[in-house]
Enzyme design. Structure first.
Site, short mmCIF file in Angstrom:
data_model
loop_
_atom_site.label_atom_id
_atom_site.label_comp_id
_atom_site.label_asym_id
_atom_site.label_seq_id
_atom_site.Cartn_x
_atom_site.Cartn_y
_atom_site.Cartn_z
N ARG A 114 0.88 -1.18 0.00
CA ARG A 114 0.00 0.00 0.00
C ARG A 114 0.91 1.22 0.00
O ARG A 114 1.49 1.56 1.02
CB ARG A 114 -0.87 -0.04 1.27
N HIS A 171 -3.31 4.59 4.91
CA HIS A 171 -4.56 3.82 4.93
C HIS A 171 -5.69 4.64 4.32
O HIS A 171 -6.39 4.19 3.41
CB HIS A 171 -4.87 3.45 6.39
N TYR A 215 4.73 4.79 11.18
CA TYR A 215 4.96 3.36 11.40
C TYR A 215 5.77 2.67 10.31
O TYR A 215 5.98 1.48 10.38
CB TYR A 215 3.63 2.63 11.61
#
Lengths: 397, 364
Positions: free
Chosen positions: A292, A296, A305
């Site tokens: 990805r 998100h 992260y």
């Protein structure tokens, strides 16, 4: 309607499958169900074709190369998908869309999941699979209105046999199983594509869906886009299985791993899976390794992260540039074709932008209209109350 | 519509289920009033619906060969084959989720959750999909499914076998919630639930499964074929004039017993059987309370934030000026459903109902 399919007893099914696999592929049923030792990969990140013996294939895990026509059609959808992803992210930044979970970087998976299906088949997508839904033929504007905040669903699932983009993780896999089961009972030759992500494999419904599909021997392809993160939580916190594809054998189905940024390999693996399922193999599990590239959603901050270096590493494996140079080297994609495809992508983007730009007034009384097929007196009362408020507002203007 | 029941489909059906099918056929042929249990009425409703429409499927845990742990699906596999009545893996979310897909694809699943508290793993599918699919798709996808839930106590069941879970479902927008209290309603309401294009949580009071009544199946079938509906229609189970007892499901017989006892003391109590919690029949319930001026709501479920509290709220909103006393409730305590030796302290009883009736400020 005629219902005539039969549920064979499980013991017989396993024996038959073992015999089938031995005859067809000359390997044990375990070797058939376990994924090949390496992921299936046909094209290198630089666009060069891998030598056949380095594609990860093994006896029982062999994949015919897709036709040139299929590759070109898929590439076109890939370009359209990327354009739409990036435009939608821009529309979110401009406040013209409420949210958009982008599949930037995962477009090869999106395209392959839809293109391997036939007309009567079904697709069950997640919230991140808008490009797959579009590729299936659903009107892009209808796909995206959900993200503009008009209503919780924008398209008719029955028009193209596409389930509503599902938000509660993994719950749609069971719907896919039910659709396949109903079709089988009526003797229809329907294959169902059930999409989910790596995080979703931790959910209980993942287990229940795979088990039900296997026990009832249904033609469902469970397609896991392993994009390495469930929002911020990395795969290592979801599972310590050798791979997600290895989970298949525990349910008595075959699993495979594929490079999810290699559209050629994806189409090869998915086309074969659909063929096997339609011929009666029962369910299959395919894990696609992808990434990805963006956060998100716009509400997420991926820098918290994951390191930039990791993102850069995956940038070099981009599905689009890889496919472009592969097709160009193969002599399939010249400037004229490239331009034509770019124009098509632009046309879809424009259509989408204009469609989403149109101010469609919301209908407040729709709140009550669709809750039940047969309405209740209580909702009638509440609808009348809101209608009264609206009328007073109107007359006060 | 053609239904092909293949020989292979029925091959390994046991003699017991075959006998049950024969007995079902006998029940089917009988005319005129006959003594029937609620279990048999529910069973007959499913069999009739399956005969009428080949898209009606029955599945769940132990519903096939065994005929269900309460035998409500007895004989269905034998008569309709393993394609239309079958056992699933032991997974409630899987059962409901698969039913959602089947409903999307043209079927009318009638599924069994073995016990009230064992339906909880399916809660997400029920609340997020069964209840919302019609609304989310603006009616493009319908959810014609029935989720049968044996519920409530009074059978000396162990933990997790006696929950009154109706409030969870009644609170969820998009679900209809039916609960029959009589043998005839068992047949009527299950047929209607299966016919419904809306999802129905069908709450079966398990302590009433073996209750018997004289019912005329022929008449009930004729009623069904004429399209008679009980949805949103409460029944006056016993007429009266002094106060109204509002009950549903397992509490209806208790309320009737209380009314009979009160009659001996010269007090005339009307008993309303709510029948469908969603949609709720405000009209019939409020008409009764307006007439009597006093009401007690009876339910086995915990009283706090429950269907019983909703009923009290609705009635006082609509009939406040007719009330001679506050509406009282007799409900289960707000404690986890007790163990078998303690359940009679928990369950609404005739005495507790009569005490509540006595407290309706008669002296004023």
């Amino acid at each position: 309607m005629t219902i005539h399919a039969d549920h064979s007893a499980p013991e017989t099914a396993v024996e038959d499958q073992a015999a089938d696999v031995r005859t067809k592929f000359g390997i044990s049923v375990e070797d058939y169900m376990l994924p090949a030792r390496h992921q299936i990969q046909m094209v290198n990140p630089d666009g060069t074709l891998r030598p056949h013996d380095e594609q990860g294939t093994e006896p029982g895990h062999e994949y015919p190369t897709p036709s040139d026509a299929e590759l070109m059609a898929a590439y076109e959808q890939l370009v359209v998908g990327r354009r739409v992803n990036d435009q939608n992210s821009a529309l979110v930044r401009q406040g013209r869309m409420a949210v958009y979970p982008s599949s930037h970087g995962q477009e090869a998976c999106q395209v392959a999941a839809a293109m391997c299906l036939s007309e009567g088949d079904w697709l069950f997508p997640t919230y991140r699979d808008a490009v797959a839904v579009m590729t299936r033929g659903v009107d892009p504007v209808e796909v995206m209105t959900i993200f503009r905040g008009d209503w919780h669903g924008g398209y008719d699932p029955k028009e193209h046999n596409v389930g509503i983009q599902c938000t509660p993780l993994t719950t749609q896999l069971l719907h896919a199983v039910g659709v396949a089961h109903a079709a089988k009972l009526r003797g229809e030759n329907t294959v169902v594509m059930a999409m989910c992500g790596d995080g979703a494999t931790s959910e209980g419904d993942f287990h229940e869906a795979l088990n039900f599909a296997a026990v009832f021997h249904l033609p469902v392809i469970f397609f896991v886009q392993n994009n390495k993160y469930a929002i911020s939580v990395p795969l290592s916190h979801q599972s310590v299985a050798p791979s997600l594809a290895h989970k298949a054998v525990g349910y008595g189905m075959a699993g495979e791993r594929v490079d999810g940024n290699d559209l050629v390999a994806l189409l090869a693996v998915m086309d074969r899976a659909v063929k096997l399922a339609r011929e009666g193999s029962g369910p299959l599990l395919i894990e696609a390794h992808t990434y990805r590239m963006q956060a998100h959603t716009n509400a997420d901050d991926a820098t918290r992260y994951r390191p930039d270096s990791e993102v850069a590493e995956w940038q070099a494996k981009d599905p689009l540039t890889r496919m472009k140079s592969y097709l160009a080297d193969k002599g399939l994609l010249d400037d004229a074709a490239s331009n034509r495809i770019a124009e098509h992508a632009e046309a879809v983007a424009t259509q989408l932008r204009e469609g989403l730009g149109e101010e469609v007034p919301v209908q407040p009384l729709d709140l009550f209209k669709y809750v039940f097929a047969k309405p209740t007196p209580q909702l009638k009362e509440q609808s009348d109350m809101l209608a009264g408020e609206l009328a007073r507002e109107e007359s006060a203007k | 519509m053609t239904v092909t029941t293949t020989a292979a489909g029925t091959a390994n059906v046991s003699a017991a289920t075959a006998n049950a099918a024969a007995s079902a056929a006998a029940t089917a042929e009988a005319t005129g009033p006959q003594s029937l249990t609620m279990a048999k009425a529910l069973n007959t409703a499913m069999a009739d619906a399956m005969r009428a429409d080949s898209s009606v499927l029955v599945f769940g845990e132990d519903v096939g060969m065994l005929g269900g742990v309460f035998r409500i699906t007895d004989g269905l596999m034998a008569e309709f084959g393993e394609q239309r009545c079958f056992d699933t893996p032991l997974a409630e979310s899987g059962i409901v989720g698969m039913a959602v897909g089947m409903a999307i694809n043209g079927m009318r699943p009638v599924i069994e959750m073995q016990f009230d508290a064992f339906a909880y793993p399916a809660f997400e599918q029920i609340v997020s999909h069964v209840a919302k699919m019609h609304n989310r798709t603006k009616g493009k996808l319908k959810m014609p499914m029935v989720i049968r839930v044996p519920y409530a106590g009074g059978i000396g069941g162990v933990e997790h076998h006696c929950d009154s879970s109706e409030s969870y479902y009644a609170h969820t927008a998009g679900l209809k919630v039916y609960t029959p209290a009589t043998v005839a309603d068992g047949y009527r309401m299950l047929r209607e639930a299966i016919d419904s294009d809306d999802p129905v949580m069908f709450m079966e009071p398990k302590k009433l499964y073996w209750s018997k009544d004289q019912v005329d199946l022929g008449a009930l079938r004729a009623e069904h074929d004429a399209g008679t509906s009980t949805e949103g229609r409460a029944a006056v189970a016993r007429p009266g004039t002094d106060a109204t007892l509002i009950a549903y499901g397992p509490s209806v017989p208790t309320a009737l017993a209380a009314a009979a006892a009160a009659a001996e003391e010269g007090r005339s109590l009307e008993v309303i059987d709510v029948r469908t919690l969603v949609p709720f029949d405000d009209e019939t319930v409020c008409a009764s309370v307006r007439k009597t001026g006093r009401a007690v709501v009876i339910a086995e479920a915990h009283g706090f934030a429950s269907v019983s509290s909703e009923i009290v709220a609705r009635v006082q909103e609509r009939a406040f000026h007719y009330l001679a006393a506050p509406i009282l409730r007799v409900t289960g305590f707000d404690v986890p459903f007790p163990s078998p030796k303690l359940e009679h302290y928990y369950l609404p009883s005739v005495d507790r109902i009569l005490d509540a009736v006595d407290d309706l400020q008669w002296e004023d």
